[in-house]
Design an enzyme around this catalytic site. Structure first.
Site, PDB file in Angstrom:
ATOM      1  N   HIS A  75       0.846  -1.190   0.000  1.00 13.20           N
ATOM      2  CA  HIS A  75       0.000   0.000   0.000  1.00 13.20           C
ATOM      3  C   HIS A  75       0.883   1.242   0.000  1.00 13.20           C
ATOM      4  O   HIS A  75       1.709   1.439   0.890  1.00 13.20           O
ATOM      5  CB  HIS A  75      -0.897   0.017   1.236  1.00 13.20           C
ATOM      6  N   TYR A 204      -9.671   5.301   7.255  1.00 18.34           N
ATOM      7  CA  TYR A 204      -9.981   5.631   8.640  1.00 18.34           C
ATOM      8  C   TYR A 204     -11.022   6.738   8.607  1.00 18.34           C
ATOM      9  O   TYR A 204     -10.749   7.833   8.091  1.00 18.34           O
ATOM     10  CB  TYR A 204      -8.739   6.123   9.383  1.00 18.34           C
ATOM     11  N   PRO A 296      -5.546  -0.249  18.358  1.00 18.59           N
ATOM     12  CA  PRO A 296      -5.265  -0.651  16.978  1.00 18.59           C
ATOM     13  C   PRO A 296      -5.206   0.512  15.993  1.00 18.59           C
ATOM     14  O   PRO A 296      -4.758   0.338  14.867  1.00 18.59           O
ATOM     15  CB  PRO A 296      -6.427  -1.598  16.638  1.00 18.59           C
ATOM     16  N   LYS A 300       0.009  -0.434  15.093  1.00 16.68           N
ATOM     17  CA  LYS A 300       1.334  -0.525  15.700  1.00 16.68           C
ATOM     18  C   LYS A 300       1.568  -1.775  16.535  1.00 16.68           C
ATOM     19  O   LYS A 300       2.722  -2.085  16.861  1.00 16.68           O
ATOM     20  CB  LYS A 300       1.582   0.711  16.582  1.00 16.68           C
ATOM     21  N   TYR A 395       3.262   6.273  10.357  1.00 19.12           N
ATOM     22  CA  TYR A 395       2.474   5.121   9.906  1.00 19.12           C
ATOM     23  C   TYR A 395       3.364   4.042   9.294  1.00 19.12           C
ATOM     24  O   TYR A 395       3.158   2.852   9.545  1.00 19.12           O
ATOM     25  CB  TYR A 395       1.415   5.569   8.901  1.00 19.12           C
TER      26      TYR A 395
END
Length: 404
Positions: A75, A204, A296, A300, A395
């Site tokens: 991704h 998200y 979550p 991580k 991220y």
């Protein structure tokens, strides 16, 4: 009592224990893994599937990357949706080429199990009464029960990869450890289904109805989450209700493409931030969930466990190849630096993206002030390149720290 010996005893056959065992074996360091449940039970655990580059590189170094590289999805970005307005965080562009890989934790665990079996390495499943002893001495050992018989495993070092409820952390006396915790006032209701992902990248979503996450495991398997009150039970949520609520929280143009289907698994997980200090006690090292839990949000959990493995693996290589035992004392210091960074990022993402209305109402003006702070924070980070770069760098994961 049956007695055996190894160099490194690993408690827990989850992905961190199996990865550590595989890496050590590649360098001729003997290890035995003890696991309280069966291998099938371990594989039945539904967990995350976003891997940082550091984790991916470790799997490749362990020689267990063939299926991951073939079936995993790289991704280049991730999306944030705020009340139907979408913002793409271009991970690759903002970090100078770094990405993440979508490959389920269950798949990683299965690959590591098969590699360990093929290499003839010892894993004892379905053992009970596991107890480390003399971990502050030069001769630690573990006792356990298998098929009604008591066993003793002598070793040089013990890696506690046995999770939050395992015995390893409890081996450190309460007077010698300090625990930090933040429990969040909501949970995540997760649903796994054999349906195509609604979007090629993760989304998200922050809405007035609560948070949602559109995730995936493969081209044909999806994983979705909804923020729910801690008082909710899985039985309260039929598949139909879940899908309808998810549609209200996803961006409208995305929701219209959502393909629904029967759930394979559905569960509610409470959210917490937890850290135990130190992560080392004598010759016992805590790894992964045994030492720390993260929400979550930000993906991580598994990746912090991998960074623990990377640090411990380097230390044990130096011990056995160079005879340098002084480096052992670096483990907790190095691991905790990365752990606290991951904890902070997950806490920060959770604060910005979730709905805290119930808590805000009970805290009056202070709660409303927190809400305004988070709204302003999110607005800045998604609307400035500097802010998006911070999200992207966190991220994809910071580089692993080298030993001194």
């Amino acid at each position: 009592m049956n007695t055996s010996k190894t160099q490194v005893a690993i408690i827990g056959a989850g992905p961190s224990g199996l990865l550590l065992g595989q890496l050590l074996a590649k360098h001729g360091i003997d290890n035995v893994i003890l696991e309280r449940v069966s291998g099938d039970y371990v594989l039945g655990r539904i967990r995350a599937g976003i891997l940082e580059q550091g984790f991916v590189d470790l799997v490749r170094e362990a020689g267990v990357a063939e299926r991951m590289d073939r079936e995993g999805h790289v991704h280049d970005g991730v999306e944030l949706s705020i009340n139907d307005k979408r913002y793409r965080i271009d991970l690759k562009e903002l970090t100078g080429g770094k990405t993440v890989m979508c490959y389920g934790q269950t798949e990683i665990t299965a690959d590591l199990m098969h590699a360990r079996k093929d290499a003839g390495l010892v894993t004892e499943y379905e053992v009970s009464d596991v107890q480390p002893h003399d971990v502050k001495s030069d001769n630690p050992y573990i006792t356990y029960t298998k098929n009604g018989e008591t066993h003793r495993l002598d070793c040089d070092y013990i890696a506690g990869c046995d999770g939050f409820h395992g015995v390893s952390r409890q081996t450190i006396p309460e007077t010698e450890r300090k625990e930090f915790e933040r429990v969040y006032p909501f949970g995540w209701l997760g649903l796994l289904a054999d349906t195509p992902p609604v979007h090629k990248e993760l989304i998200y979503a922050k809405t007035d109805r609560g948070f949602a996450l559109a995730s995936q495991r493969s081209d044909t398997r999806s994983r979705y989450y909804l923020q729910v009150p801690l008082t909710d039970k899985v039985e309260d949520w039929s598949d139909e209700r879940f899908w309808e609520e998810l549609k209200t929280r996803l961006p409208r143009d995305v929701a219209s493409d959502l393909i629904t289907g029967p759930s394979i698994e559905k569960s509610i997980a409470p959210l917490r931030s937890f850290v135990c200090e130190p992560m080392q006690y004598g010759r016992l090292f805590l790894v992964g969930d045994a030492a720390h839990i993260v929400p979550p949000t930000g993906a991580k959990g598994l990746n912090l466990a991998a960074s623990d493995v990377a640090t411990l693996y380097k230390i044990l290589q130096r011990v056995y190849k160079e005879g340098d035992t002084d480096c052992i004392g670096q483990y907790s210091e190095i691991a905790l630096r990365r752990v606290w960074n991951g904890e902070r990022f997950s806490w920060w993402m959770s604060n910005m993206l979730h709905n805290y209305d119930d808590e805000i109402q009970s805290n009056g003006v202070e709660g409303e002030t927190f809400k305004r702070f988070m709204e302003s924070e999110l607005d800045y980070y998604v609307n400035s390149e500097a802010g998006r770069r911070v999200i992207a760098e966190q991220y994809v994961g910071l580089p692993y720290e080298e030993l001194r």
